[in-house]
Design an enzyme around this catalytic site. Structure first.
Site, PDB file in Angstrom:
ATOM      1  N   LYS A  52       0.806  -1.218   0.000  1.00 58.77           N
ATOM      2  CA  LYS A  52       0.000   0.000   0.000  1.00 58.77           C
ATOM      3  C   LYS A  52       0.846   1.278   0.000  1.00 58.77           C
ATOM      4  CE  LYS A  52      -4.352  -1.451   0.222  1.00 58.77           C
ATOM      5  NZ  LYS A  52      -5.422  -1.017  -0.689  1.00 58.77           N
ATOM      6  N   SER A 309       0.974 -10.013  -0.424  1.00 59.24           N
ATOM      7  CA  SER A 309       0.721  -8.573  -0.424  1.00 59.24           C
ATOM      8  C   SER A 309       0.865  -7.885   0.925  1.00 59.24           C
ATOM      9  CB  SER A 309      -0.680  -8.300  -0.978  1.00 59.24           C
ATOM     10  OG  SER A 309      -1.651  -8.977  -0.195  1.00 59.24           O
TER      11      SER A 309
END
Length: 415
Positions: A52, A309
């Site tokens: 992110k 992720s």
């Protein structure tokens, strides 16, 4: 398309101010298990332990280049996006205002403060994300702050595409298959768009949590739709509605290429990666690896890249993860037993347990009946097949019982 590729490479180069490329590591354990050449793109190893940061940094960088006077950036997030925004705000020396639900775990609040330092103000608003989002957008309207979407933003998508830039550079070319997790779609849309600017793009598979399959719902409906219910366990990817801009990049995907990962199976994968590999993954971070059993026939003998992720896992959740993993693997079950109210009845039951059957829960639910009592029992065993033998012995002994392991309503109340 060429312009997007150039922009993605520029974003990747700019990120070197913050951290080197995350590792692309061949995983021997998974490669042997699936008879393939499996690589992990370790986005769980960025400074904020998720990808992110890439999108937040790139969006902030481009906004400041176009509007040098912009000094306030705002977001609503209870997780990885908040931490990425906080890190980027401190890097650029600008003010970040981060709205979080009041129910956000203290661990996530503390990490966001750590990454942002004096550059970040955290505002706890509402019990749910929607209230925090509305407050963040209202604050932007009042102050002129720039709202940073976690995924539905062209500059964020461009920043996430840097993952694809690094994969091709590190691997030296295209893999046979790329496996991408999907929540709001920022990572998947960015990486997919970048790879499609290159010659002979590889095949891709997209993995959503079963309880938050917003991409496949959108593909079936022909546009983004809001799911009526979302299982929040995979909190980094449990999104009720995929982004409008991200969907535009994913709209031509064949729905059969979008897989759903059951939340309980994700727990098995998380424990496997932790115990065997020493890799800490959050539920969303394990999505791509969790899909490998479903892809076993497709990937045999091929090169595969899975994007892990995120690794922001709160170890206070570990007991829940272990519990759900055991239930999914079939080595732990809960059942309700009618136990005769007579001396020796409990001993009779204990004697039919196998050598590997362990009582993990025993609780009388009702003892008011004169002849029988109702008991909640949890059993752990070493092999799922042991339960068939145990239940056969219970039937033979004349016990009345009911397996409630997969009964969400009863298990929710009793377990």
């Amino acid at each position: 398309m060429t312009d997007f590729a150039t922009a993605a490479r520029h974003a990747s180069d700019a990120l070197r101010q913050l951290f080197p490329p995350t590792p692309l590591q061949r995983n021997d354990h998974l490669s042997q298990r699936f008879e393939a050449d499996i690589w992990l793109k370790r986005e769980d190893l960025t400074p904020v332990r998720s990808y992110k940061l890439r999108g937040a940094f790139n969006a902030m960088r481009k906004v400041m280049a176009a509007h040098p006077d912009q000094r306030i950036f705002v977001c609503a997030s209870a997780g990885n996006h908040a931490q990425g925004v906080a890190f980027a705000c401190r890097h650029f020396g600008v003010q970040g205002v981060i709205f979080m639900p009041v129910t956000t775990p203290q661990q996530k609040i503390a990490k966001t403060r750590t990454f942002g330092g004096d550059a970040v103000e955290i505002r706890l608003t509402g019990d749910y994300f929607d209230r925090a989002l509305a407050a963040a957008q209202a604050y932007c309207a009042e102050t002129g702050g720039h709202f940073l979407s976690p995924f539905d933003d062209a500059d964020v998508i461009e920043g996430q595409a840097s993952v694809g830039v690094e994969i091709l550079e590190q691997l030296g070319g295209m893999p046979d298959l790329l496996v991408l997790p999907v929540g709001g779609g920022g990572l998947a849309s960015g990486v997919r768009r970048y790879l499609h600017t290159q010659p002979n793009p590889c095949a891709m598979r997209y993995i959503e949590p079963e309880g938050g399959a917003s991409l496949v719902a959108a593909l079936q409906a022909g546009g983004p739709v809001t799911l009526p219910r979302v299982d929040s366990f995979v909190d980094g990817a449990a999104v009720a509605r995929i982004g409008t801009q991200t969907y535009a990049q994913l709209a031509d995907i064949d729905p059969v290429d979008v897989l759903q990962a059951p939340e309980d199976r994700i727990c098995v994968t998380m424990l496997d990666m932790l115990n065997v590999e020493g890799i800490v993954l959050e539920p969303a971070g394990a999505l791509a690896v969790d899909a490998l059993p479903d892809l076993a026939d497709l990937i045999r003998g091929k090169s595969v890249v899975c994007v892990t992720s995120g690794g922001n896992f709160d170890f206070e959740r570990l007991p829940e993860v272990k519990e759900r993993a055991m239930r999914f693997s079939g080595v732990k079950k809960y059942f309700i037993l009618r136990l005769p109210q007579r001396p020796g009845a409990l001993r009779d039951f204990l004697e039919i347990l196998g050598p590997d059957d362990d009582i993990a829960r025993f609780e009388y639910l009702k003892k008011s009946a004169r002849n029988f009592g109702t008991v909640l029992i949890g059993i752990e065993t070493s092999d799922a097949a042991n339960f068939a033998r145990l239940f056969a012995r219970m039937d033979e002994a004349g016990f009345t019982w009911r397996d409630i392991t997969l009964d969400e309503t009863l298990a929710g109340f009793l377990v």
